[in-house]
Design an enzyme around this catalytic site. Structure first.
Site, PDB file in Angstrom:
ATOM      1  CG  PHE A 149      -1.784  -1.271   1.288  1.00 48.37           C
ATOM      2  CD1 PHE A 149      -2.654  -1.628   0.263  1.00 48.37           C
ATOM      3  CD2 PHE A 149      -1.664  -2.123   2.362  1.00 48.37           C
ATOM      4  CE1 PHE A 149      -3.384  -2.806   0.330  1.00 48.37           C
ATOM      5  CE2 PHE A 149      -2.391  -3.304   2.428  1.00 48.37           C
ATOM      6  CZ  PHE A 149      -3.258  -3.639   1.415  1.00 48.37           C
ATOM      7  CE  LYS A 156      -6.794   4.032 -19.971  1.00 52.33           C
ATOM      8  NZ  LYS A 156      -7.951   4.953 -20.042  1.00 52.33           N
ATOM      9  N   GLY A 157      -3.895   1.053 -14.641  1.00 53.27           N
ATOM     10  CA  GLY A 157      -3.813   0.489 -13.292  1.00 53.27           C
ATOM     11  C   GLY A 157      -5.177   0.340 -12.648  1.00 53.27           C
ATOM     12  CB  VAL A 158      -7.132  -2.197 -11.448  1.00 55.12           C
ATOM     13  CG1 VAL A 158      -7.493  -2.150 -12.921  1.00 55.12           C
ATOM     14  CG2 VAL A 158      -6.190  -3.362 -11.157  1.00 55.12           C
ATOM     15  N   GLY A 159      -5.152  -0.647  -8.996  1.00 58.50           N
ATOM     16  CA  GLY A 159      -4.915  -0.838  -7.563  1.00 58.50           C
ATOM     17  C   GLY A 159      -5.472   0.253  -6.674  1.00 58.50           C
ATOM     18  CD  GLU A 160      -2.165   3.863  -6.006  1.00 49.62           C
ATOM     19  OE1 GLU A 160      -1.728   4.645  -5.173  1.00 49.62           O
ATOM     20  OE2 GLU A 160      -1.606   3.658  -7.096  1.00 49.62           O
TER      21      GLU A 160
HETATM   22 MO1  MOS Z   1       1.259   2.977  -3.788  1.00 44.53          MO
HETATM   23  S1  MOS Z   1       0.735   4.403  -2.417  1.00 44.53           S
HETATM   24  O1  MOS Z   1       1.851   3.870  -5.084  1.00 44.53           O
HETATM   25  O2  MOS Z   1       2.101   1.687  -3.253  1.00 44.53           O
END
Ligand code: MOS
Length: 753
Positions: A250, A713-717
């Site tokens: 995180f 594209k990213g999906v984590g945040e």
């Molecule tokens: Mo994240 S806050 O870019 O690990």
């Protein structure tokens, strides 16, 4: 003069069906059976245990530690304090680049914040080390604590977040507000939040002469090697890092933390391998946190409900000794169109550890405030909040003027609203009750997160037996990156997934960069795709240049790599297996390399983001103010979805963090002592299963031709963004009470009523 190229690369293509499959995690069985080794599970021969002693004051210096008492405890081997700690090769306060943060590693007796490490006790057992820390009876010379957003000496930082300008604007904000027929102004507060990954920071460090081996969770091994190498004065390649699994990162494990360095120092001091694991309360200090914010939003609209001005001012806090500024106001750069936008930041210095990256830094608190304010603006205009957003989202990014992929956002609004049943929502508050008399409310928020790429590398090998190996020094924090990468690897080599061996998680593999910024899959995925392409290009050259191959002379039409065979694009009846090509050429293997990185030209031309819309239902007890989220529907568009099962899981995780942000998470700081008063998972509330509602994540199809060759594209945040605001808006809709301070706890709801 333009260069004339007389040769044209053959147009090989690769095909596979692994990308897009909803596969389960490759390491799932290992994890669920306990066979997966996390850092602290490693016990090299002769290993001893270290425990941290941390400061109970937030500012001053340590004047005395009863080292003799601790050392007399049976089992205690050594006590490391600022008096005997190994001196480092580099000042831990030096900042050679903006991603280097100061750390407290017993080079002085100064105390900068509560829970700062002040000693390390090393013992034969964990129990002895822990008891040893209790015998130290520290004495301090304490100074008055500075804490809170009203601390004196506020200033305007020039840079926020990871190097972004702190103030940006377009148009004339005051003129935009003056011209508006409807205006709103409100101030929102978000609390400090502390990193609480399931796995606390941990390290097992073993020295052999000037080489070092460490097991530790790291979101970026090459950066960790550099940092550790600099501090200990050894070449980075002397440091072997193993980080196969992280129990969550995180952002807190993106940079090596002070306690991890202390574990390495302790191992050097006692000449034995040392294990050091942070206790839960020790996470509340030296490993970064999300800083509190106070955000003032000012908006105006014309009589059609079109925004004429957005002002977003965010005040935040950094540590007394280092700079990290939560870029909360920047969420107003992108999403909504207005002829006048001004985003500004302000900060104070307080006696806490330095705040750092925490999942969706900036966007998480920023969007909570922005989406609440948008809701208030819609209400002031007498417009449905969804319609208001549909009227006002940007087609081009307002400040940069670059095209913004708003078509995908529109689909997220439409699909999410339809699934949720938004069209039957009464506009006024306090209109709905359930059978138990609970007030029911519906709210929404827009989700957005930049589609970033950092730099990463991968290596692919095709063996004579036709099987492939793909290697990259990447990280699986629990998000399923390894599964997604293996899927990309299979397609990159035109093989089936079970013909691929995927290796990752150690620092001797090609540098995969950092698993952060929701950029890991795109960055490393493109590197893997490139490495596979390199291999297939070499294999194709072997075949098309060899008269004995059915592929001889395929020329510019090129080949198809699929199912372990190369096939002519101009005549699909002619093909040859990888194994046959390599065998005839007498080669044991072919290897290839690939890199992934953002294309600056594309970045200059387009504003690239993942999008979403989150819809929330809450139920509020009308007498007690107790609030529960009962339903969440998010619709997200994030380009190519490598693995829909794992991507949904990322959206769920983000949305659940949104529930946490809206209703639960809050580090309560004691202003007298500077200590967090709830540094444990009993009192630092996060959603447990009973708090998590029915939750749905809709994958909105999107093909983005610009973002990168794979369209990822990213999906984590992104899941956090939009969700907290949606829940706050639903609470208003249920109760008619607007709580502008997060988390929305029942006392605040009753107080505001
Ligand atoms: Mo994240 S806050 O870019 O690990």
């Amino acid at each position: 003069m333009a260069e004339i190229t007389l040769t044209q690369a053959p147009a090989h293509i690769r095909m596979g069906s692994s990308i897009g499959q909803p596969l389960t995690r490759r390491e799932g069985v290992l994890k669920t059976t306990g066979a997966a080794r996390f850092a602290a599970d490693n016990h090299p021969a002769g290993m001893v245990y270290a425990a941290l002693a941390t400061s109970s004051v937030a500012r001053g210096r340590v004047t005395h530690l009863d080292v003799a008492a601790a050392k007399s405890h049976p089992g205690v081997i050594e006590v490391m304090t600022s008096a005997n700690a190994p001196k480092l090769a580099m000042d831990p306060d030096a900042k050679l680049n903006p991603f280097m943060f100061k750390m407290e590693v017993l080079q002085t007796d100064t105390v900068r914040y509560a829970h700062q490490p002040i000693a390390v006790v090393i013992a034969e057992t964990l129990e002895a080390a822990t008891e040893g820390t209790a015998l130290l009876a520290p004495q301090y010379e304490a100074e008055p604590v500075r804490l809170g957003l009203d601390t004196e000496g506020s200033f305007a930082p020039s840079i926020v977040g990871a190097g972004n300008p702190a103030a940006e604007s377009t148009g004339d904000l005051d003129a935009g507000l003056a011209a508006a027929s409807v205006r709103m102004e409100a101030t929102y507060e978000t609390p400090p939040q502390y990193h609480n990954a399931m796995e606390p920071h941990a390290i097992v460090a073993a020295w052999e002469g000037d080489t070092l081996s460490v097991d530790t969770p790291s979101q970026g091994m090459a950066m960790a090697q550099q940092r550790i190498g600099g501090l200990f004065g050894i070449p980075p390649e002397n440091i072997a890092i193993r980080t196969p699994f992280l129990g969550g990162g995180f952002g807190s494990k993106g940079l090596v933390s002070g306690p991890q360095i202390l574990g390495i120092m302790a191992a050097r001091l006692v000449g034995r391998p040392v294990k050091l694991v942070l206790r839960r309360e020790q996470m509340f200090g030296p490993v970064g946190h999300r800083a509190p914010t106070r955000q003032t939003l000012r908006m105006g609209t014309d009589d059609k409900g079109q925004l004429t001005a957005i002002g977003h001012h965010a005040k935040t806090a950094t540590s007394a000794f280092d700079d990290f500024f939560e870029p909360a106001a920047n969420s107003s750069h992108t999403l909504y169109a207005s002829p006048a936008i001004a985003t500004t930041h302000e900060a104070v210095r307080v006696d806490t550890g330095t705040p750092l990256f925490m999942r969706a830094p900036g966007e998480a608190p920023g969007s909570a405030a922005l989406e609440s304010a948008i809701d208030e603006m819609a209400l002031a205009c007498g417009m449905d909040p969804l319609v208001f957003r549909q009227v006002n989202y940007a087609e081009v990014e307002p400040i940069s003027g670059k095209p913004f992929s708003s078509k995908a956002l529109r689909q997220c609004y439409d699909e999410g609203a339809a699934r949720f049943g938004w069209s039957t929502r009464p506009q006024a508050a306090r209109q709905m009750r359930d059978g138990d008399g609970m007030l029911v409310g519906w709210g929404m928020g827009t989700a957005v997160f930049p589609a970033l790429m950092f730099a990463g590398n991968a290596r692919a090998v095709l063996r004579q037996d036709g099987r492939g190996v793909v290697e990259t020094g990447a990280h699986d924090m629990g998000q399923g990156a390894w599964t997604a990468f293996a899927q990309i690897a299979a397609d990159a080599l035109g093989l089936d997934l079970d013909q691929i061996e995927f290796r990752s998680g150690t620092s001797d593999l090609p540098d995969a960069g950092i698993a952060g910024g929701s950029a890991h899959t795109a960055t490393v995925g493109v590197a893997i795709h490139g490495a596979g392409g390199d291999v297939i290009g070499k294999l194709a050259d072997l075949a098309t240049g060899d008269q004995r191959s059915p592929l001889f002379g395929a020329g510019n039409a090129g080949l198809i790599a699929r199912g372990g065979r190369l096939t002519r694009r101009d005549d699909e009846s002619r093909s040859e297996s990888y194994a046959d090509i390599l065998t005839r050429a007498g080669l044991r293997e072919i290897d290839g390399h690939g890199t992934g990185a953002a294309d600056p030209a594309v970045n200059d031309a387009y504003s690239m983001h993942a999008h979403g819309a989150v819809f929330a239902e809450v139920k509020v007890d009308p007498d007690l103010g107790q609030t529960r989220v009962t339903r969440l529907v998010g619709a997200f568009a994030a380009g190519t979805i490598v693995n829909p099962r794992l991507v949904r899981s990322q959206y769920y995780g983000g949305m659940i963090w949104g529930v946490s942000f809206a209703l639960h998470e809050h580090a309560i700081m004691d202003k007298r002592t500077g200590r967090p008063m709830n540094p444990n998972l009993g009192e630092y509330h996060i959603p447990v299963n009973a708090d998590v509602p029915s939750i749905e994540a809709i994958i909105v199809e999107e093909r983005d031709a610009h973002v990168n060759v794979l369209g990822i594209k990213g999906v984590g945040e992104i899941g956090i963004t939009g969700t907290a605001g949606a829940i706050a808006n639903a609470v208003w809709h249920a109760t008619g009470v607007r709580v502008r301070s997060f988390p929305i706890t029942l006392d605040r709801l009753i107080e505001a009523a």
